[in-house]
Scaffold this motif. Structure first.
Motif, PDB file in Angstrom:
ATOM      1  N   ILE A 137     -15.656  -7.353   9.094  1.00 30.32           N
ATOM      2  CA  ILE A 137     -16.077  -5.943   9.011  1.00 30.32           C
ATOM      3  C   ILE A 137     -17.589  -5.853   8.883  1.00 30.32           C
ATOM      4  O   ILE A 137     -18.233  -5.031   9.528  1.00 30.32           O
ATOM      5  CB  ILE A 137     -15.363  -5.223   7.849  1.00 30.32           C
ATOM      6  N   LEU A 138     -18.183  -6.708   8.053  1.00 29.90           N
ATOM      7  CA  LEU A 138     -19.634  -6.665   7.851  1.00 29.90           C
ATOM      8  C   LEU A 138     -20.396  -7.041   9.124  1.00 29.90           C
ATOM      9  O   LEU A 138     -21.513  -6.577   9.331  1.00 29.90           O
ATOM     10  CB  LEU A 138     -20.033  -7.586   6.703  1.00 29.90           C
ATOM     11  N   ARG A 139     -19.797  -7.838   9.971  1.00 26.32           N
ATOM     12  CA  ARG A 139     -20.444  -8.241  11.218  1.00 26.32           C
ATOM     13  C   ARG A 139     -20.290  -7.188  12.311  1.00 26.32           C
ATOM     14  O   ARG A 139     -20.881  -7.320  13.384  1.00 26.32           O
ATOM     15  CB  ARG A 139     -19.882  -9.577  11.683  1.00 26.32           C
ATOM     16  N   GLN A 140     -19.532  -6.127  12.078  1.00 21.67           N
ATOM     17  CA  GLN A 140     -19.342  -5.074  13.075  1.00 21.67           C
ATOM     18  C   GLN A 140     -20.617  -4.275  13.306  1.00 21.67           C
ATOM     19  O   GLN A 140     -20.829  -3.725  14.377  1.00 21.67           O
ATOM     20  CB  GLN A 140     -18.208  -4.132  12.671  1.00 21.67           C
ATOM     21  N   SER A 141     -21.447  -4.151  12.269  1.00 22.53           N
ATOM     22  CA  SER A 141     -22.715  -3.444  12.401  1.00 22.53           C
ATOM     23  C   SER A 141     -23.814  -4.489  12.475  1.00 22.53           C
ATOM     24  O   SER A 141     -24.067  -5.203  11.503  1.00 22.53           O
ATOM     25  CB  SER A 141     -22.956  -2.527  11.205  1.00 22.53           C
ATOM     26  N   PHE A 142     -24.479  -4.570  13.625  1.00 19.37           N
ATOM     27  CA  PHE A 142     -25.552  -5.549  13.770  1.00 19.37           C
ATOM     28  C   PHE A 142     -26.649  -5.287  12.748  1.00 19.37           C
ATOM     29  O   PHE A 142     -27.132  -6.204  12.099  1.00 19.37           O
ATOM     30  CB  PHE A 142     -26.127  -5.519  15.193  1.00 19.37           C
ATOM     31  N   LEU A 143     -27.046  -4.022  12.603  1.00 15.76           N
ATOM     32  CA  LEU A 143     -28.115  -3.680  11.671  1.00 15.76           C
ATOM     33  C   LEU A 143     -27.705  -3.956  10.233  1.00 15.76           C
ATOM     34  O   LEU A 143     -28.414  -4.637   9.485  1.00 15.76           O
ATOM     35  CB  LEU A 143     -28.527  -2.214  11.842  1.00 15.76           C
ATOM     36  N   GLY A 144     -26.548  -3.425   9.826  1.00 17.38           N
ATOM     37  CA  GLY A 144     -26.085  -3.627   8.445  1.00 17.38           C
ATOM     38  C   GLY A 144     -25.845  -5.094   8.138  1.00 17.38           C
ATOM     39  O   GLY A 144     -26.256  -5.600   7.086  1.00 17.38           O
ATOM     40  N   GLY A 145     -25.199  -5.797   9.060  1.00 15.51           N
ATOM     41  CA  GLY A 145     -24.936  -7.217   8.862  1.00 15.51           C
ATOM     42  C   GLY A 145     -26.214  -8.026   8.790  1.00 15.51           C
ATOM     43  O   GLY A 145     -26.335  -8.957   7.986  1.00 15.51           O
ATOM     44  N   SER A 146     -27.200  -7.674   9.613  1.00 20.79           N
ATOM     45  CA  SER A 146     -28.481  -8.389   9.602  1.00 20.79           C
ATOM     46  C   SER A 146     -29.214  -8.201   8.289  1.00 20.79           C
ATOM     47  O   SER A 146     -29.828  -9.143   7.768  1.00 20.79           O
ATOM     48  CB  SER A 146     -29.361  -7.915  10.761  1.00 20.79           C
ATOM     49  N   ILE A 147     -29.170  -6.995   7.739  1.00 21.34           N
ATOM     50  CA  ILE A 147     -29.831  -6.742   6.452  1.00 21.34           C
ATOM     51  C   ILE A 147     -29.157  -7.563   5.361  1.00 21.34           C
ATOM     52  O   ILE A 147     -29.824  -8.226   4.563  1.00 21.34           O
ATOM     53  CB  ILE A 147     -29.821  -5.236   6.116  1.00 21.34           C
ATOM     54  N   ILE A 148     -27.842  -7.535   5.330  1.00 17.29           N
ATOM     55  CA  ILE A 148     -27.111  -8.302   4.319  1.00 17.29           C
ATOM     56  C   ILE A 148     -27.401  -9.793   4.471  1.00 17.29           C
ATOM     57  O   ILE A 148     -27.722 -10.485   3.502  1.00 17.29           O
ATOM     58  CB  ILE A 148     -25.595  -8.029   4.415  1.00 17.29           C
ATOM     59  N   ASP A 149     -27.338 -10.294   5.699  1.00 16.55           N
ATOM     60  CA  ASP A 149     -27.522 -11.727   5.926  1.00 16.55           C
ATOM     61  C   ASP A 149     -28.962 -12.178   5.686  1.00 16.55           C
ATOM     62  O   ASP A 149     -29.196 -13.317   5.317  1.00 16.55           O
ATOM     63  CB  ASP A 149     -27.075 -12.096   7.342  1.00 16.55           C
ATOM     64  N   SER A 150     -29.932 -11.283   5.880  1.00 18.07           N
ATOM     65  CA  SER A 150     -31.321 -11.672   5.631  1.00 18.07           C
ATOM     66  C   SER A 150     -31.634 -11.736   4.140  1.00 18.07           C
ATOM     67  O   SER A 150     -32.465 -12.525   3.716  1.00 18.07           O
ATOM     68  CB  SER A 150     -32.286 -10.721   6.336  1.00 18.07           C
ATOM     69  N   ILE A 151     -30.958 -10.923   3.348  1.00 19.90           N
ATOM     70  CA  ILE A 151     -31.197 -10.929   1.897  1.00 19.90           C
ATOM     71  C   ILE A 151     -30.304 -11.955   1.217  1.00 19.90           C
ATOM     72  O   ILE A 151     -30.754 -12.733   0.368  1.00 19.90           O
ATOM     73  CB  ILE A 151     -31.000  -9.517   1.310  1.00 19.90           C
ATOM     74  N   ILE A 152     -29.031 -11.966   1.576  1.00 23.92           N
ATOM     75  CA  ILE A 152     -28.083 -12.951   1.038  1.00 23.92           C
ATOM     76  C   ILE A 152     -27.893 -13.982   2.149  1.00 23.92           C
ATOM     77  O   ILE A 152     -26.922 -13.934   2.899  1.00 23.92           O
ATOM     78  CB  ILE A 152     -26.747 -12.291   0.651  1.00 23.92           C
ATOM     79  N   GLN A 153     -28.846 -14.875   2.276  1.00 27.13           N
ATOM     80  CA  GLN A 153     -28.922 -15.766   3.433  1.00 27.13           C
ATOM     81  C   GLN A 153     -27.653 -16.596   3.623  1.00 27.13           C
ATOM     82  O   GLN A 153     -27.150 -17.198   2.687  1.00 27.13           O
ATOM     83  CB  GLN A 153     -30.145 -16.653   3.309  1.00 27.13           C
ATOM     84  N   GLY A 154     -27.170 -16.555   4.851  1.00 27.59           N
ATOM     85  CA  GLY A 154     -25.999 -17.334   5.221  1.00 27.59           C
ATOM     86  C   GLY A 154     -24.670 -16.729   4.822  1.00 27.59           C
ATOM     87  O   GLY A 154     -23.622 -17.317   5.069  1.00 27.59           O
ATOM     88  N   SER A 155     -24.686 -15.532   4.238  1.00 22.63           N
ATOM     89  CA  SER A 155     -23.440 -14.941   3.751  1.00 22.63           C
ATOM     90  C   SER A 155     -22.469 -14.570   4.869  1.00 22.63           C
ATOM     91  O   SER A 155     -21.262 -14.543   4.662  1.00 22.63           O
ATOM     92  CB  SER A 155     -23.728 -13.718   2.880  1.00 22.63           C
ATOM     93  N   LEU A 156     -22.988 -14.278   6.046  1.00 22.21           N
ATOM     94  CA  LEU A 156     -22.126 -13.882   7.156  1.00 22.21           C
ATOM     95  C   LEU A 156     -21.993 -14.981   8.210  1.00 22.21           C
ATOM     96  O   LEU A 156     -21.430 -14.757   9.268  1.00 22.21           O
ATOM     97  CB  LEU A 156     -22.657 -12.601   7.814  1.00 22.21           C
ATOM     98  N   PHE A 157     -22.507 -16.166   7.890  1.00 24.52           N
ATOM     99  CA  PHE A 157     -22.451 -17.271   8.839  1.00 24.52           C
ATOM    100  C   PHE A 157     -21.045 -17.858   8.890  1.00 24.52           C
ATOM    101  O   PHE A 157     -20.443 -18.162   7.867  1.00 24.52           O
ATOM    102  CB  PHE A 157     -23.448 -18.361   8.458  1.00 24.52           C
TER     103      PHE A 157
END
Length: 146
Positions: A87-107
């Motif tokens: 679900i978090l990866r469905q939004s490129f913008l939202g997912g990118s913000i989350i992954d840039s702050i919490i690095q690797g969380s969506l990897f």
């Protein structure tokens, strides 16, 4: 959102109706509809008034998401909501913000299943992410949305 419409309308000397809230059985209030009591004198004024609400909502969503993601780093994961990575990866913008702050969380490694993978997020990050999606949906040219 509605306040931004009103502030810009006041600067343009345009009167708006009171907001009519659109109910939802799931969330309580889905949105609201505000009409022009009088039409703006120019197309530019109408554009500015109409765009103000979604832009403020979008920016507030981004700020809430970024601050919430930052708070996630210092919060106890047991007290936070967990959302599926898919679900978090469905939004490129939202997912990118989350992954840039919490690095690797969506990897998810290439070929590995992402089904069932969850990410714990601070409630402010969850609210910001959902608000980002809701604001994007409100911009669809359907009915009386923005």
């Amino acid at each position: 959102h509605e306040t931004a419409h009103r502030i810009v309308a006041a600067f343009a000397n345009v009167k708006l109706s009171a907001p009519t809230f659109v109910p939802s059985l799931v969330t309580g209030i889905t949105s609201s509809v505000t009409s022009f009591k009088e039409l703006p004198k120019t197309r530019e004024a109408m554009f500015d008034i109409s765009l103000a609400g979604p832009m403020v909502g979008f920016l507030a969503s981004l700020v809430a998401l970024a601050i919430g993601a930052q708070l996630t780093l210092t919060s106890d994961p047991a007290t936070m909501a967990a959302l599926p990575v898919d679900i978090l990866r469905q939004s490129f913008l939202g997912g990118s913000i989350i992954d840039s702050i919490i690095q690797g969380s969506l990897f998810v490694p290439e070929g590995a299943p992402s089904e069932g993978l969850m990410v714990s997020l601070h409630p402010l990050a969850v609210a910001g992410y959902i608000s980002l999606i809701v604001n994007a949906l409100a911009m669809l040219p359907v009915g009386t949305t923005d």
